[in-house]
Design an enzyme around this catalytic site. Structure first.
Site, mmCIF file in Angstrom:
data_model
loop_
_atom_site.group_PDB
_atom_site.id
_atom_site.type_symbol
_atom_site.label_atom_id
_atom_site.label_comp_id
_atom_site.label_asym_id
_atom_site.label_seq_id
_atom_site.Cartn_x
_atom_site.Cartn_y
_atom_site.Cartn_z
ATOM 1 N N ALA A 21 2.242 10.107 13.312
ATOM 2 C CA ALA A 21 1.611 8.783 13.318
ATOM 3 C C ALA A 21 1.950 8.060 12.030
ATOM 4 C CB ALA A 21 0.103 8.937 13.430
ATOM 5 N N ASP A 38 -1.305 0.090 5.339
ATOM 6 C CA ASP A 38 -1.179 1.457 5.849
ATOM 7 C C ASP A 38 0.286 1.831 6.053
ATOM 8 O OD1 ASP A 38 -2.205 3.928 6.433
ATOM 9 O OD2 ASP A 38 -2.614 3.481 8.534
ATOM 10 N N LYS A 92 -11.050 8.975 -0.887
ATOM 11 C CA LYS A 92 -10.713 8.761 0.521
ATOM 12 C C LYS A 92 -11.294 9.898 1.347
ATOM 13 C CE LYS A 92 -8.671 7.096 4.166
ATOM 14 N NZ LYS A 92 -7.254 6.928 4.466
ATOM 15 N N HIS A 119 -11.436 6.876 6.640
ATOM 16 C CA HIS A 119 -10.691 6.885 7.904
ATOM 17 C C HIS A 119 -11.747 7.097 8.986
ATOM 18 C CE1 HIS A 119 -7.041 7.668 10.444
ATOM 19 N NE2 HIS A 119 -8.035 8.024 11.238
ATOM 20 N N ASN A 145 -3.103 11.637 0.695
ATOM 21 C CA ASN A 145 -2.871 12.709 1.693
ATOM 22 C C ASN A 145 -1.476 13.307 1.570
ATOM 23 O OD1 ASN A 145 -1.724 10.311 2.718
ATOM 24 N ND2 ASN A 145 -1.995 10.943 4.855
ATOM 25 N N HIS A 179 0.683 4.496 1.860
ATOM 26 C CA HIS A 179 1.132 5.875 1.642
ATOM 27 C C HIS A 179 2.520 5.839 1.015
ATOM 28 C CE1 HIS A 179 -2.077 7.443 4.330
ATOM 29 N NE2 HIS A 179 -1.955 6.236 4.844
ATOM 30 N N PHE A 180 2.613 6.318 -0.218
ATOM 31 C CA PHE A 180 3.914 6.343 -0.890
ATOM 32 C C PHE A 180 4.653 7.662 -0.646
ATOM 33 C CE2 PHE A 180 2.773 3.152 -4.479
ATOM 34 C CZ PHE A 180 3.512 2.149 -3.874
ATOM 35 N N ARG A 181 3.912 8.736 -0.271
ATOM 36 C CA ARG A 181 4.477 10.093 -0.232
ATOM 37 C C ARG A 181 4.844 10.530 -1.661
ATOM 38 N NH1 ARG A 181 2.017 9.901 4.494
ATOM 39 N NH2 ARG A 181 3.264 9.068 6.189
ATOM 40 N N HIS A 189 -4.162 -0.425 0.773
ATOM 41 C CA HIS A 189 -4.099 0.867 1.478
ATOM 42 C C HIS A 189 -2.650 1.158 1.860
ATOM 43 C CE1 HIS A 189 -5.802 3.788 4.649
ATOM 44 N NE2 HIS A 189 -4.496 3.922 4.665
ATOM 45 N N HIS A 245 -8.225 0.358 7.795
ATOM 46 C CA HIS A 245 -7.386 0.027 8.969
ATOM 47 C C HIS A 245 -8.175 -0.053 10.284
ATOM 48 C CE1 HIS A 245 -7.534 4.380 9.003
ATOM 49 N NE2 HIS A 245 -6.562 4.517 8.141
#
Ligand code: DOR
Ligand code: ZN
Length: 344
Positions: free
Chosen positions: A262, A246, A98, A135, A41, A15-17, A13, A173
């Site tokens: 966040a 995360d 997700k 989530h 996201n 987030h690479f953007r 899990h 998470h």
């Protein structure tokens, strides 16, 4: 023990953007993880097979030369996601979907408002042997932010797991004893990821002696009894719990703000910090299962074959890193000492 060699881990899990941020985030993860489940996201979110495939290409293009790192793609569920979207995603090699309740966290505005109407999509995921990644927080504003995970279990998680009995569900998470207990007692096919920050910190680390925006993530850090429950569950070696950092970068000015974002950008130190936690727990023998085996087994993917060695050696996480855009970002655990290091 001053040295430990484990099968190369995966991050289930993160987030690479996108765009030039990938030149920072992809190499940082590829330095020690063989695969990673990439959260969808983005703005706008990755809602279809086509968007997932083009995002995957951008990630692959950002890998360091010679890297075999493999991104595992997901799509983002909205109120409009159809059964056909799931079938198309399956054909494109997407592993999971997700589910963000709308408004629960960063870039979740397009998330799900009516969970009830998504059951056909959940059924389609199960039929296509894809996973549902959740989530798990309610978004009702009258529910205290520290109780939103527990409320989600009671209001939704119990039903999802019961009503779609052959669906593999990852409770992402987790932050509470309630979530750990729920997963421990749940049917087969229910698992959870745990981040380094939720093993290392509790809400005092965010609020005592001043507000620490770089420790602000969602679900929010909880009281120490919950932190202790998460530590106990990883020490137990239960295969229902595995590594998901995360890691979620935000430029410094977005975190140090009157309405800060966040997310903890942990890719620089996550594996070392997990090792530190297992060492503190006198459970280094359980690290490999958590970091390298249980996630692959749960996803039904082959285990990695390469290995990585960590040595007991102190080093300091940098205070700040320059993003490819030139903006500074403060990594998780900035300026603090970590007691394990990857042997290169
Ligand atoms: O802290 C978080 N940051 N939690 C999430 O669920 C999303 C993530 C992000 O995308 O920044
Ligand atoms: Zn996340």
């Amino acid at each position: 023990m001053n040295e430990i060699t484990i099968i190369k881990p995966d991050d289930w899990h993160l987030h690479f953007r996108d765009q030039d941020m990938l030149l920072e985030t992809v190499p940082a993860t590829a330095r020690c993880f063989e695969r990673a489940v990439v959260m969808p996201n983005l703005v706008p979110p990755v809602t279809t097979a086509e968007l997932a495939l083009s995002y995957k290409e951008r990630i692959l293009a950002a890998r360091p030369a010679g890297s075999t790192f493999t991104p595992l793609m997901t799509i983002y569920l909205t109120d409009k996601t159809s059964v056909e979207d799931i079938q198309d995603a399956k054909k494109a090699g997407v592993l999971a979907a997700k589910m963000y309740p709308a408004g629960a966290t960063t870039n979740s505005d397009s998330g799900v408002n009516s969970l009830e109407s998504l059951y056909p999509v959940f059924e389609a995921l199960a039929e296509n042997d894809m996973l549902l990644l959740i989530h798990g927080e309610v978004t009702q504003k009258h529910i205290d932010i520290f109780d939103r995970e527990k409320e989600f279990i009671d209001q939704h998680m119990v039903n999802i797991v019961k009503r779609v009995p052959n669906l593999k569900v990852v409770f992402e998470h987790i932050t509470t004893k309630d979530a750990a207990d729920f997963v421990l007692n749940a049917r087969e096919g229910v698992a959870a990821t745990i981040t380094p920050q939720h093993l290392l910190l509790n809400r005092n680390d965010m609020l005592d002696g001043g507000v620490r925006p770089h420790n602000y993530c969602l679900p929010i850090l909880k009281r120490s009894t919950h932190q202790e429950a998460l530590r106990a569950v990883v020490k137990s070696g239960s295969p229902k719990f595995f590594l998901g950092t995360d890691s979620a970068p935000h430029a410094r000015h977005r975190k140090e703000s009157d309405c800060g974002c966040a997310g903890c950008y942990s890719a620089w130190s996550a594996l070392e910090l997990y090792t530190q936690v297992f060492d503190e727990l006198d459970a280094l023998d359980k690290l490999e299962g958590f970091a390298s085996l249980y996630g692959a087994d749960f996803y039904g993917l082959p285990r990695n074959t390469e290995v990585v060695t960590l040595v007991r050696e102190a080093w300091d996480v940098p205070e700040s890193i320059a993003l490819p855009s030139g903006e500074p970002i403060v990594p998780f655990f900035a300026g603090k000492s970590v007691s394990w290091k990857i042997k290169t």
